[in-house]
Design a protein around this motif. Structure first.
Motif, short mmCIF file in Angstrom:
data_model
loop_
_atom_site.label_atom_id
_atom_site.label_comp_id
_atom_site.label_asym_id
_atom_site.label_seq_id
_atom_site.Cartn_x
_atom_site.Cartn_y
_atom_site.Cartn_z
N SER A 1 0.85 -1.19 0.00
CA SER A 1 0.00 0.00 0.00
C SER A 1 0.88 1.24 0.00
O SER A 1 1.99 1.24 0.54
N GLY A 2 0.38 2.29 -0.62
CA GLY A 2 1.14 3.53 -0.66
C GLY A 2 0.22 4.72 -0.84
O GLY A 2 -0.97 4.57 -1.13
N THR A 3 0.81 5.89 -0.65
CA THR A 3 0.08 7.15 -0.79
C THR A 3 0.76 8.02 -1.84
O THR A 3 1.98 8.18 -1.81
N SER B 1 3.61 4.95 -17.79
CA SER B 1 3.31 3.78 -18.60
C SER B 1 2.83 2.59 -17.77
O SER B 1 2.34 1.61 -18.33
N ASP B 2 3.00 2.67 -16.44
CA ASP B 2 2.58 1.58 -15.56
C ASP B 2 1.35 1.92 -14.73
O ASP B 2 1.00 1.19 -13.81
N ILE B 3 0.69 3.03 -15.07
CA ILE B 3 -0.52 3.40 -14.33
C ILE B 3 -1.72 2.61 -14.83
O ILE B 3 -2.51 2.10 -14.03
N ALA B 4 -1.88 2.51 -16.15
CA ALA B 4 -3.02 1.80 -16.73
C ALA B 4 -2.60 1.16 -18.04
O ALA B 4 -1.60 1.56 -18.65
N TRP B 5 -3.37 0.17 -18.49
CA TRP B 5 -3.04 -0.50 -19.75
C TRP B 5 -3.30 0.42 -20.94
O TRP B 5 -2.61 0.34 -21.95
N LEU C 1 -3.19 3.80 -2.77
CA LEU C 1 -3.10 2.84 -3.86
C LEU C 1 -2.54 1.51 -3.39
O LEU C 1 -1.77 1.45 -2.43
N GLU C 2 -2.93 0.46 -4.09
CA GLU C 2 -2.30 -0.85 -3.98
C GLU C 2 -1.42 -1.01 -5.22
O GLU C 2 -1.93 -0.96 -6.34
N VAL C 3 -0.12 -1.17 -5.04
CA VAL C 3 0.79 -1.24 -6.18
C VAL C 3 1.68 -2.49 -6.05
O VAL C 3 1.83 -3.05 -4.97
N LYS C 4 2.26 -2.86 -7.16
CA LYS C 4 3.17 -4.00 -7.20
C LYS C 4 4.58 -3.50 -7.41
O LYS C 4 4.83 -2.66 -8.27
N ILE C 5 5.53 -4.00 -6.62
CA ILE C 5 6.92 -3.60 -6.77
C ILE C 5 7.50 -4.30 -7.99
O ILE C 5 7.58 -5.53 -8.05
N ILE D 1 13.01 2.64 -6.39
CA ILE D 1 11.99 1.59 -6.44
C ILE D 1 11.00 1.96 -7.55
O ILE D 1 10.54 3.11 -7.62
N ALA D 2 10.70 1.00 -8.40
CA ALA D 2 9.69 1.20 -9.43
C ALA D 2 8.49 0.32 -9.12
O ALA D 2 8.63 -0.86 -8.81
N VAL D 3 7.31 0.91 -9.16
CA VAL D 3 6.08 0.17 -8.86
C VAL D 3 5.12 0.30 -10.03
O VAL D 3 5.24 1.18 -10.89
N GLY D 4 4.14 -0.60 -10.08
CA GLY D 4 3.14 -0.59 -11.14
C GLY D 4 1.75 -0.74 -10.59
O GLY D 4 1.53 -1.47 -9.61
N LEU D 5 0.82 -0.05 -11.19
CA LEU D 5 -0.58 -0.14 -10.81
C LEU D 5 -1.35 -1.06 -11.76
O LEU D 5 -2.19 -1.86 -11.34
N LYS D 6 -1.04 -0.96 -13.06
CA LYS D 6 -1.77 -1.75 -14.04
C LYS D 6 -1.47 -3.25 -13.92
O LYS D 6 -2.28 -4.08 -14.34
N GLN D 7 -0.33 -3.58 -13.33
CA GLN D 7 0.06 -4.99 -13.21
C GLN D 7 -0.88 -5.78 -12.29
O GLN D 7 -0.85 -6.99 -12.28
N LEU D 8 -1.69 -5.07 -11.51
CA LEU D 8 -2.65 -5.73 -10.64
C LEU D 8 -3.98 -5.96 -11.35
O LEU D 8 -4.93 -6.46 -10.75
#
Length: 587
Positions: free
Chosen positions: A219-221, A244-248, A264-268, A281-288
């Motif tokens: 989780s993050g803010t 590019s990792d926010i949405a498909w 947000l819930e993000v993937k590392i 650190i790079a995280v992605g939202l669309k990967q979930l």
């Protein structure tokens, strides 16, 4: 018992001859504080009585000559509202300031000496202090002595946040310590809170960074937004959420879908372990979310007509979004049928909604090939359904070369008119001698090549000729006069001239075989009468023979046998306007 009135600030007192000077007040403050310390046995807590309550302060009788003051914020909002006469346990934490003792509701353990402060200052360590008030340029902090905390070193951003610190216990570092060894009590200290907060944040970040691993869902803010993405606080460690990792689907600006403060819930996706000090650190939202290409084979098929929005263009074509995260490419060669496209923007623009046909799907490479021109229909295929050889078409001259002109007969269909088919009146050096680009003309179809998608046209074929006039003025069965030019004995046919440039074949009966050797070899023939017939466009019959015509000598073999040079009547047995065909038989 009358409620005692608190001492007002000096500037509110009426001017009298007994008003004490500021130096006298300071001296009284030092003496009173020393007396208070002596009587309290080390700043013991005192049960004070509330004498007055204002909008921002509470004034209390602490048993000294001068009252004490507490900020109203020292009383929790959940407590019963304080009123005059209430008892409050306080500790004197500072001398007279603005005419009142500074109080606190907490026990302040003031050291009997300042050795611990000197040790903390020398070791650049941290000490605990209580914020006692807001002053010009910063805060006052009680660290066992009164210290000044500059606003720029508080770790806060505005005055409102400064006021919230009053009464709170904070950790600070002593940056300046000036102790008076004479015992006069002129001690001075400056402290810093921001560096302590930064160190604590870094320590917390290092600890959090060590806990994270690639592939984790955390989780993050959202802490801040940029053009290229968003920075997300993962609980002490910052991570970059790239655009590019926010949405498909393609996003123009992160602010269109995110706001500062969003949870947000993000993937590392990546941790830069090679440079741990940088803590990248790079995280992605669309990967979930499910990958859009997982359902492409179910949603799209070859030959399917689809609709989408043009998202971007390149030199080689334009990309069209068919669904969130699914794009197809319209290659520049698939944008128009006959028109040569120099750049995609000549046909489509970013933001346009277009319809296209799916030409190919590559699931492994995640590519879809689209055709724009196929969705519009093939103009060539439609044309050849209605146009045939001999048909007349109309169009605009689109371009010219030295060997001919191109006529655009429909959008995307350009046909060739060879220079020899432009006019029959004269020999041309260049098509521009008689034609102009943009000029509308009509032409006759001479040939159609469906496989090569080519059509050959002629303009001169539409210009009336002697054949056209003759055919237009006669019908099958008419009797006409003509001159036999020659005879083909093997084929038993004769070639007959009906007018200037008008020749027609005539089938001869088997009984009328000519004796070519009997034909006169020499001797002029008077064709003046025949010329007169030509001038009258051959509107004659057998009885309308010219009186002055001197026919050539007939063959000796038979008076009825045809022979070259003979002028006689013929019957029209076939007339074809399109092919300009004329066929005769002996009358």
């Amino acid at each position: 018992m009358d409620t005692p009135t608190p001492n007002a600030p000096e500037e509110l007192l009426p001017e009298t001859e007994t008003t004490e000077s500021f130096a006298d007040l300071l001296r009284e403050n030092d003496l009173a504080r020393a007396s208070a310390v002596d009587r309290s046995g080390g700043n013991k807590q005192i049960d004070a009585t509330v004498v007055a309550v204002t909008a921002d302060a509470v004034y209390l009788d602490i048993g000294y000559k001068t009252e004490g003051v507490l900020p109203l914020t020292a009383f929790a909002a959940t407590e019963k509202a304080v009123e005059p006469g209430d008892k409050v346990r306080v500790t004197v934490k500072g001398g007279i300031e603005d005419g009142y003792y500074q109080l606190t509701r907490q026990r302040v353990a003031t050291p009997k000496d300042y050795s611990s402060l000197e040790e903390a200052f020398a070791a650049k360590g941290t000490v605990l202090g209580t914020v006692t008030g807001v002053v010009k340029g910063g805060l006052t902090v009680d660290i066992g002595m009164r210290a000044f905390l500059p606003a720029s070193r508080t770790g806060t951003r505005d005055t409102a946040e400064l006021e919230k610190l009053v009464g709170q216990e904070i950790r600070v570092r002593i940056t300046s310590l000036d102790l008076d060894d004479t015992g006069a009590g002129k001690n001075d200290a400056v402290v810093d809170r921001r560096s302590v907060l930064e160190e604590e944040a870094k320590a917390a970040g290092d600890l959090r960074f060590a806990e994270l691993a690639e592939g984790q869902i955390v989780s993050g803010t959202v802490r801040s937004l940029t053009d290229f993405g968003a920075f997300v606080d993962l609980g002490g460690a910052d991570a970059l959420l790239h655009i590019s990792d926010i949405a498909w689907n393609r996003i123009a600006n992160p602010a269109d879908v995110l706001s500062v403060g969003d949870q947000l819930e993000v993937k590392i996706l990546k941790i830069d372990s090679a440079n741990p000090e940088k803590r990248r650190i790079a995280v992605g939202l669309k990967q979930l979310q499910p990958h859009p290409w997982e359902t492409v084979s179910e949603r799209f098929q070859l030959g399917q007509k689809v609709s989408g929005t043009v998202t971007r263009d390149a030199d080689f074509g334009a990309f069209v979004e068919l669904a969130p995260g699914i794009e197809g490419l319209i290659h520049i060669s698939e944008m128009a049928w006959g028109k040569k496209v120099r750049k995609p923007s000549d046909i489509v623009k970013v933001g346009d909604t277009v319809e296209a046909i799916i030409l190919g799907i590559d699931l492994d490479a995640k590519r879809i090939s689209l055709g724009l021109k196929q969705a519009l229909g093939d103009p060539w295929a439609e044309m050849v359904k209605t146009v045939g050889v001999g048909s007349v078409v109309e169009g605009t001259i689109s371009s010219m070369t030295k060997f001919g002109a191109f006529l655009e007969v429909a959008e995307g269909i350009q046909c060739m008119i060879h220079i020899s088919e432009i006019t029959a009146e004269k020999r041309l050096n260049h098509p521009s001698d008689v034609l102009r680009v943009g000029e509308k003309v009509k032409a006759q179809v001479l040939e159609i090549d469906k496989e090569r998608r080519q059509m050959r046209l002629s303009i001169k074929q539409l210009i009336p000729t002697g054949h056209d006039e003759f055919i237009a003025e006669h019908k099958v069965g008419d009797l006409v006069t003509g001159r036999i030019i020659d005879i083909d004995a093997a084929a038993n046919t004769a070639r007959v001239e009906l007018g200037e440039g008008i020749l027609a074949p005539c089938a001869l009966p088997a009984t009328a075989a000519p004796a070519a050797e009997a034909a006169p070899a020499a001797g002029p023939v008077d064709f003046s009468a025949l010329g007169s017939l030509f001038a009258n466009k051959w509107k004659t019959d057998v009885s309308a023979k010219p009186a002055k015509a001197k026919a050539p000598t007939k063959p000796a073999a038979s008076s009825d046998a045809p022979y070259p040079g003979q002028i006689r009547s013929f019957k029209l047995v076939e007339l074809e306007a399109e092919g300009k065909k004329i066929r005769l038989e002996l009358a």
